[in-house]
Scaffold this motif. Structure first.
Motif, PDB file in Angstrom:
ATOM      1  N   ARG A 268       0.951  -1.172  -0.037  1.00 18.77           N
ATOM      2  CA  ARG A 268       0.015  -0.120  -0.097  1.00 18.77           C
ATOM      3  C   ARG A 268       0.810   1.233   0.031  1.00 18.77           C
ATOM      4  NH1 ARG A 268      -5.149   1.540  -1.180  1.00 18.77           N
ATOM      5  NH2 ARG A 268      -6.013   3.137   0.168  1.00 18.77           N
ATOM      6  N   ALA A 353      -4.967  -1.594  10.564  1.00 18.80           N
ATOM      7  CA  ALA A 353      -4.000  -1.003   9.797  1.00 18.80           C
ATOM      8  C   ALA A 353      -4.180  -1.128   8.370  1.00 18.80           C
ATOM      9  CB  ALA A 353      -2.657  -2.073  10.372  1.00 18.80           C
ATOM     10  N   GLY A 355      -6.794  -0.236   6.891  1.00 13.27           N
ATOM     11  CA  GLY A 355      -7.744   0.862   6.577  1.00 13.27           C
ATOM     12  C   GLY A 355      -8.956   0.288   6.071  1.00 13.27           C
TER      13      GLY A 355
ATOM     14  N   LEU B 103     -26.150   8.114   3.106  1.00  8.77           N
ATOM     15  CA  LEU B 103     -25.306   9.090   2.609  1.00  8.77           C
ATOM     16  C   LEU B 103     -26.143  10.177   1.786  1.00  8.77           C
ATOM     17  CD1 LEU B 103     -22.147   6.953   2.176  1.00  8.77           C
ATOM     18  CD2 LEU B 103     -22.706   8.086   4.021  1.00  8.77           C
ATOM     19  N   THR B 377     -11.979   4.420  10.600  1.00  5.86           N
ATOM     20  CA  THR B 377     -11.377   4.180   9.509  1.00  5.86           C
ATOM     21  C   THR B 377     -11.956   5.159   8.437  1.00  5.86           C
ATOM     22  OG1 THR B 377     -10.750   2.089   9.320  1.00  5.86           O
ATOM     23  CG2 THR B 377     -10.579   2.972   7.345  1.00  5.86           C
ATOM     24  N   ALA B 378     -13.307   5.556   8.461  1.00  7.56           N
ATOM     25  CA  ALA B 378     -14.003   6.350   7.632  1.00  7.56           C
ATOM     26  C   ALA B 378     -13.918   7.758   8.077  1.00  7.56           C
ATOM     27  CB  ALA B 378     -15.423   5.930   7.415  1.00  7.56           C
TER      28      ALA B 378
HETATM   29  C1  LIG Z   1     -17.513   0.955   6.050  1.00  7.00           C
HETATM   30  C2  LIG Z   1     -16.668   2.159   5.028  1.00  7.00           C
HETATM   31  C3  LIG Z   1     -17.826   3.093   4.469  1.00  7.00           C
HETATM   32  C4  LIG Z   1     -17.094   3.937   3.486  1.00  7.00           C
HETATM   33  N1  LIG Z   1     -17.840   4.829   2.793  1.00  7.00           N
HETATM   34  C5  LIG Z   1     -17.272   5.686   1.895  1.00  7.00           C
HETATM   35  C6  LIG Z   1     -18.118   6.525   0.894  1.00  7.00           C
HETATM   36  O1  LIG Z   1     -19.217   6.561   1.053  1.00  7.00           O
HETATM   37  N2  LIG Z   1     -17.445   7.330  -0.029  1.00  7.00           N
HETATM   38  C7  LIG Z   1     -15.971   7.260  -0.030  1.00  7.00           C
HETATM   39  O2  LIG Z   1     -15.722   7.965  -0.704  1.00  7.00           O
HETATM   40  N3  LIG Z   1     -15.272   6.669   0.758  1.00  7.00           N
HETATM   41  C8  LIG Z   1     -15.646   5.638   1.678  1.00  7.00           C
HETATM   42  N4  LIG Z   1     -15.094   4.968   2.464  1.00  7.00           N
HETATM   43  C9  LIG Z   1     -13.602   4.846   2.588  1.00  7.00           C
HETATM   44  C10 LIG Z   1     -12.795   5.630   3.693  1.00  7.00           C
HETATM   45  O3  LIG Z   1     -13.155   6.895   3.500  1.00  7.00           O
HETATM   46  C11 LIG Z   1     -11.443   5.354   3.533  1.00  7.00           C
HETATM   47  O4  LIG Z   1     -11.211   3.942   3.781  1.00  7.00           O
HETATM   48  C12 LIG Z   1     -10.505   6.130   4.328  1.00  7.00           C
HETATM   49  O5  LIG Z   1     -10.202   7.425   3.942  1.00  7.00           O
HETATM   50  C13 LIG Z   1      -9.081   5.357   4.789  1.00  7.00           C
HETATM   51  O6  LIG Z   1      -8.358   5.245   3.626  1.00  7.00           O
HETATM   52  P1  LIG Z   1      -7.906   3.830   3.047  1.00  7.00           P
HETATM   53  O7  LIG Z   1      -8.820   2.815   3.329  1.00  7.00           O
HETATM   54  O8  LIG Z   1      -7.477   4.046   1.807  1.00  7.00           O
HETATM   55  O9  LIG Z   1      -6.795   3.629   4.198  1.00  7.00           O
HETATM   56  P2  LIG Z   1      -5.317   4.005   4.017  1.00  7.00           P
HETATM   57  O10 LIG Z   1      -5.081   5.367   4.015  1.00  7.00           O
HETATM   58  O11 LIG Z   1      -4.549   3.266   3.101  1.00  7.00           O
HETATM   59  O12 LIG Z   1      -4.682   3.505   5.401  1.00  7.00           O
HETATM   60  C14 LIG Z   1      -4.318   2.171   5.859  1.00  7.00           C
HETATM   61  C15 LIG Z   1      -3.094   2.402   6.818  1.00  7.00           C
HETATM   62  O13 LIG Z   1      -1.964   3.508   6.299  1.00  7.00           O
HETATM   63  C16 LIG Z   1      -1.823   4.254   7.528  1.00  7.00           C
HETATM   64  N5  LIG Z   1      -1.615   5.613   6.744  1.00  7.00           N
HETATM   65  C17 LIG Z   1      -2.161   6.219   5.812  1.00  7.00           C
HETATM   66  N6  LIG Z   1      -1.468   7.515   5.506  1.00  7.00           N
HETATM   67  C18 LIG Z   1      -0.713   7.715   6.580  1.00  7.00           C
HETATM   68  C19 LIG Z   1      -0.008   8.649   6.711  1.00  7.00           C
HETATM   69  N7  LIG Z   1       0.123  10.000   6.074  1.00  7.00           N
HETATM   70  N8  LIG Z   1       0.759   8.691   8.110  1.00  7.00           N
HETATM   71  C20 LIG Z   1       0.735   7.878   8.974  1.00  7.00           C
HETATM   72  N9  LIG Z   1      -0.024   6.591   8.616  1.00  7.00           N
HETATM   73  C21 LIG Z   1      -0.820   6.630   7.582  1.00  7.00           C
HETATM   74  C22 LIG Z   1      -3.273   4.438   8.198  1.00  7.00           C
HETATM   75  O14 LIG Z   1      -2.851   4.654   9.594  1.00  7.00           O
HETATM   76  C23 LIG Z   1      -3.683   2.831   8.243  1.00  7.00           C
HETATM   77  O15 LIG Z   1      -2.914   2.510   9.148  1.00  7.00           O
HETATM   78  C24 LIG Z   1     -15.610   4.080   3.429  1.00  7.00           C
HETATM   79  C25 LIG Z   1     -14.859   3.098   4.359  1.00  7.00           C
HETATM   80  C26 LIG Z   1     -15.392   2.194   5.113  1.00  7.00           C
HETATM   81  C27 LIG Z   1     -14.675   1.377   6.046  1.00  7.00           C
END
Ligand SMILES: Cc1cc2nc3c(=O)[nH]c(=O)nc-3n(C[C@H](O)[C@H](O)[C@H](O)COP(=O)(O)OP(=O)(O)OC[C@H]3O[C@@H](n4cnc5c(N)ncnc54)[C@H](O)[C@@H]3O)c2cc1C
Ligand SMILES: Cc1cc2nc3c(=O)[nH]c(=O)nc-3n(C[C@H](O)[C@H](O)[C@H](O)COP(=O)(O)OP(=O)(O)OC[C@H]3O[C@@H](n4cnc5c(N)ncnc54)[C@H](O)[C@@H]3O)c2cc1C
Lengths: 618, 618
Positions: A268, A353, A355, B103, B377-378
């Motif tokens: 990732r 972790a 996400g 939403l 997470t969200a």
């Molecule tokens: C149930 C659910 C509903 C959702 N609904 C929507 C929706 O309607 N529309 C929409 O657009 N999105 C939606 N989301 C997505 C949500 O917004 C993302 O999951 C969220 O923004 C986190 O991004 P990611 O999943 O890419 O995690 P990542 O950002 O990839 O995180 C993974 C890991 O990396 C770490 N990390 C990432 N960046 C950093 C940094 N800069 N410094 C330190 N650590 C870091 C985090 O701490 C985490 O441990 C939804 C998610 C869920 C779970």
């Protein structure tokens, strides 16, 4: 699907500083078993009925049918390998025990060995092994879980017919929990209060037929399946038998989560920079993952240690020596609770972790975490286990004080209060010094509970029971501290006896140091309250913990690779060997039946009517 | 189903030492709202389409259809109550937001207010409110969650046609997550990089049509829905808008779990004694439940406080004063993370406290815990939120040191190192003394990070970024310590301004003391490392925490009753007002379609063949 390994993941593998093959040999001890495990992995890969990638997209009924088929396959395999226990365990691990007949295989069949007479065994065991009868293990009742003496189901011996009448007279006495087996089992081991001639002899196991063998319908009244006519059971070994199981279970659950997350984490990217940084490069991300890699290895050495202890004790008992049974029981209770609790917390941490991706069913992480949670409740509820271990420790403290002999592992209770002489962060990599600190902390906590109980009694607690209950929160903490010590000791002892290359030794030192410093950092207050460490020393421990990250960072993926968990076992879109997470997620989503049609049938039933006026107006 | 209240639960209610009605008035502030909430509860009770008790037993397709129907009902209700925001929020809480269009309702409709021009709003808002178009919020991409600047989707302005061309060119740029809306939405707010005349202007929201309004089929190519022709958006308020939401969400999730568990816990018996003890009488069980009751109330007062702050800041900003925006942003980031994290941990703890029953889907506890986890997470991943809050604190520390003015809530950063003068456990019930200790701990931790960053820089960290990353684990802890202080302060301030009867005041004091002492006990190491408390003082804190249990014990059920969460809202076999847990579980199990037939169809397909030889041999 044959894909090139994701370049980020390849980079991770290339950055390792040790020989993965050497580590695999440490993990699986002998080369033969390691090879056999690989053969079994291949077998699973080549046997579609054992695959579980469609599970998230099946209906419950379909899931049940598929689990039945997997169960039959497992028994077929068991026959083919002549019931080699190691092989069967390896196969079950490959499919996360996600099939029918698991309890029939893992609880009921061994129960004959432990609980039944030779005559009974001769009759029923072959039938069980050939799946001619299928049994559940029915102990828990709707109203009674932990406290078995209060089970309500009765088995009354009718002297005239020489039969037992089983009876669950109330709602709360209904047997509740033997899970998926409810539909498939023809029989059950039912725990019931044995009544003979108007006298209750406490809970005993009965083998009871539940369903017609003709048409699989439940019998009109649950009657006794003839198991024994004499109405008395020797409950030999039933308490020992739990021991092996949790260690296997926890192992499996814990490792899978780690492997999955590490791989996913590495691939990732997210954050500023030309090419986005890999999230595993963030220290906070390492904090979420690396302690659980260390935990995985600590479980590995603990399992080896526990097996040795178990064998030694079994030998003793075969020679009629039961003197170490209480100690064994207490250790296994505390470790059962600690290991399943850590598995729960680790699986959850690792899931978070990842996400949003960690919330996908097809990542397998939610399922693994749920499994870990179930382990905390089943086979001895964790709090109750800690309390059991804690009470034993209190007794041992009294024994030590009275100058009686106690087991090696708790002799530290007799040592005077301890103050660590660690003078720099690097000394936290010294296992002997660290173990002394863990001993000092556990001893102080157990003494503190004992003192508090005395005070409560002096302050007018109604009875010993009340004094005990008023200290039970602290007792749980103390039992946990002892169990953490025990785990760390087993880890340190395991590492100490290894003969490996310096490269690998360096990694093991880092893992052991991480395990210790992480535990200290999480519970620094306890070390400080015990007067074992100073504030400065706990801060050094935290520094040293972060220091180990630099050793583990380039090796994180390789460390999990060494477990040789095949894709078919991890069963996760995030954890594949090739690391092509996005392609896998995309493909997995296609399997969801709701995505098969462009327009969901519910549109016509519910939405069409509502939306039909829109068009005219846009 | 009308059942007598379980006698154990009735006993709990009878043992309360305060007036539940008085507390309900505190919770809902004004009587009118409290009554309105009751009316809405009745409405839900009388509207079967809104019930969710069958959800665990439906197929995913059935669940989707039912959620669609609930969604339509919610919009019908919104029309009937003339879009009264409070009413709609109350209704959504009653059904745990478990319906389609959530939403669309909670994110998309408000977005017009914040993001769109008057012209756009005039056209689209009525259509959205009448469900003539249904939109998703599509920001996250398969490869990009947290770090939005790297979103790949582009919106290129074509000057010749005056249209935008939206393009998701790669697998990783695929919009991924807008959940159940994928099947129902006709449109979406799509976050995309805006390109005009070859220049990128960063992520902007676009309103895009996804499906034919004729037949609901996805459009052959995703094209731009005409949202604006000028290609420039004022992103007014988008950052503020997150603020309100998490507090509502977390509130809901947290409370439900508490209520459920407490009720269940009280009715459960298990253990030695003539009549088995109630498990809630065990101190260890109280340890699992009571801190979360306190947490629930702390969230209540936090929400009230946050609303006030939010209104004050909005007023300031309307007058063109943006000076407090950074502070607001930082506070909301830290509290978002803290509250959702606590909700996650609390829901899980409470679920585990229910033993095996807590693992039942029909207990609703697994679902509530999953919801809490999603909140972590969200809407801003928690670690990233803590880091954001932490960076702000570091800046404020620098500002304080430079003698610049900072917000009231962080002036404590300028105070000298603090040593608590608490001399007995009872003094931990003194909010002023306790808050000083929390300030001292948070200040010490933030200073420690700042120092460590300087040292890393001095020791040759490549750049400020590396020095920062090398301290980020500690920074997260520091930001959390600050957020805990903020939460406790809001709780204490809320309690201080109440005018209630002495009986109720005593309960609030106990809850506040529990909240504080629990936090100290969990993180005692931090207070000790900071030199704020001594080992003895932390042990007093633990004693005082246990002391509060005796005040809360007879009131546990009544405290949760005061929330007036109706059965239809808790939707749990464990949490019903009448406490008839076992009957409810038994009835619920009957709803499982797999239990409708005595013999599962899979028997004929898979098992019959296998078992057919058995009969001859028994
Ligand atoms: C149930 C659910 C509903 C959702 N609904 C929507 C929706 O309607 N529309 C929409 O657009 N999105 C939606 N989301 C997505 C949500 O917004 C993302 O999951 C969220 O923004 C986190 O991004 P990611 O999943 O890419 O995690 P990542 O950002 O990839 O995180 C993974 C890991 O990396 C770490 N990390 C990432 N960046 C950093 C940094 N800069 N410094 C330190 N650590 C870091 C985090 O701490 C985490 O441990 C939804 C998610 C869920 C779970
Ligand atoms: C997935 C799963 C599969 C299972 N499979 C089977 C099976 O095949 N066969 C079978 O017979 N059973 C099975 N069980 C049931 C399992 O054995 C019980 O759930 C377990 O024994 C705990 O009992 P309980 O659920 O009644 O919890 P309880 O004992 O009611 O625990 C509830 C709470 O009370 C507390 N508590 C209880 N007693 C005490 C005490 N003395 N002191 C302090 N605190 C106490 C606990 O700590 C816990 O917080 C299964 C359970 C699960 C979750």
């Amino acid at each position: 699907m044959d894909m090139k390994v994701n370049p980020d993941l390849q980079k991770e593998r290339d950055s390792r500083t040790f020989d993965v093959d050497e580590l695999s040999n440490v993990i699986y001890e002998n080369g033969e078993r390691r090879n056999r495990r690989k053969e079994i992995a291949k077998y699973v890969e080549n046997t579609p009925v054992l695959h579980r990638d469609c599970v998230p997209f099946q209906t419950r009924s379909e899931q049940y049918e598929a689990a039945l088929r997997r169960g039959l396959k497992v028994f077929e395999f068991a026959d083919e390998c002549s019931w080699c226990k190691d092989d069967i365990v390896a196969l079950l691990q490959m499919i996360s025990s996600d099939c029918c007949f698991v309890l029939h295989l893992g609880l009921v069949i061994p129960a004959f060995d432990k609980l039944a007479s030779d005559e009974q065994t001769a009759k029923w065991l072959p039938l069980c092994m050939q799946l001619q009868v299928i049994a559940a293990y029915a102990q828990t009742e709707l109203g009674h879980g932990t406290y078995l003496p209060k089970l309500e189901t009765t088995a009354t011996y009718d002297t005239s017919t020489e039969e037992f009448i089983l009876n669950s007279p109330t709602l709360t006495s209904m047997k509740f929990w033997p899970g998926g087996l409810g539909h498939s089992s023809t029989h059950a081991i039912v725990m019931a209060q044995l009544w003979v001639n108007g006298k209750c002899h406490g809970p005993h196991p009965f083998f009871v037929q539940l369903r017609s063998l003709q048409d699989h319908r439940p019998l009109p009244v649950v009657k006794l399946g003839q198991l024994s006519a004499d109405g008395v059971y020797t409950r030999r070994g039933s308490e020992k038998s739990g021991m092996r199981r949790w260690s296997n279970l926890v192992q499996g659950a814990a490792q899978i989560a780690r492997a999955t997350a590490v791989c996913a984490g590495s691939a990732r990217r997210g954050g500023p920079g030309e090419q986005e940084s890999q999230v595993i490069d963030y220290q906070t991300q390492q904090m979420k993952l690396f302690p659980w890699i260390a935990m995985t290895f600590s479980f590995l050495f603990l399992r080896k240690h526990v097996e040795e202890v178990y064998n030694a004790r079994t030998e003793e008992m075969n020679e009629g020596n039961y003197s170490n049974l209480a100690e064994l029981h207490s250790v296994s209770a505390g470790l059962k609770a600690l290991c399943s609790e850590q598995a729960w917390q680790g699986c959850d941490a690792v899931r978070m972790a990842c996400g949003g991706h960690g919330a996908l069913t097809a990542s397998e992480l939610p399922g693994i975490a749920d499994y870990a949670k179930a382990l905390c409740t089943a086979e001895g509820e964790n709090t109750v286990m800690y309390l059991e271990a804690g009470r034993h420790l209190l007794k041992q403290l009294a024994a030590v004080r009275a100058g009686r002999r106690v087991a090696d592992s708790i002799q530290y209770l007799g040592q005077p209060a301890y103050t660590s002489d660690i003078r720099a962060s690097a000394e936290f990599a010294n296992p002997a010094k660290v173990l002394k600190a863990f001993e000092g902390r556990a001893a102080a906590m157990i003494r503190h509970v004992a003192l508090r109980m005395e005070r409560c009694a002096a302050a007018g607690a109604r009875d010993a029971m009340e004094a005990y209950d008023l200290s039970s929160v602290l007792l749980v903490d103390a039992a946990k501290a002892h169990s953490e010590l025990y785990l760390l000791r087993a880890f340190a002892a395991g590492v100490a006896t290894l003969t490996v290359s310096p490269h690998l030794a360096r990694i093991f030192t880092a893992l052991l140091t991480l395990q210790a410093t992480y535990a200290i950092t999480r519970s620094s207050g306890q070390f400080l309250q015990a007067g074992v460490l100073t504030a400065e020393q706990t801060q050094w421990a935290a520094e040293e913990m972060l220091q180990t990250f630099t050793v583990i960072r380039p090796n994180a993926v390789a460390l999990m690779d060494a477990y040789e968990h095949p894709d078919v076992m991890l069963n996760s879109v995030l954890g594949c060997y090739d690391g092509n997470v996005y392609t896998r997620i995309f493909e997995s989503v296609q399997k969801e039946p709701m995505n098969k049609s462009e327009v969901h049938p519910a549109y016509y039933k519910v939405l069409q009517q509502k939306l039909k006026n829109t068009k005219a107006r846009l």
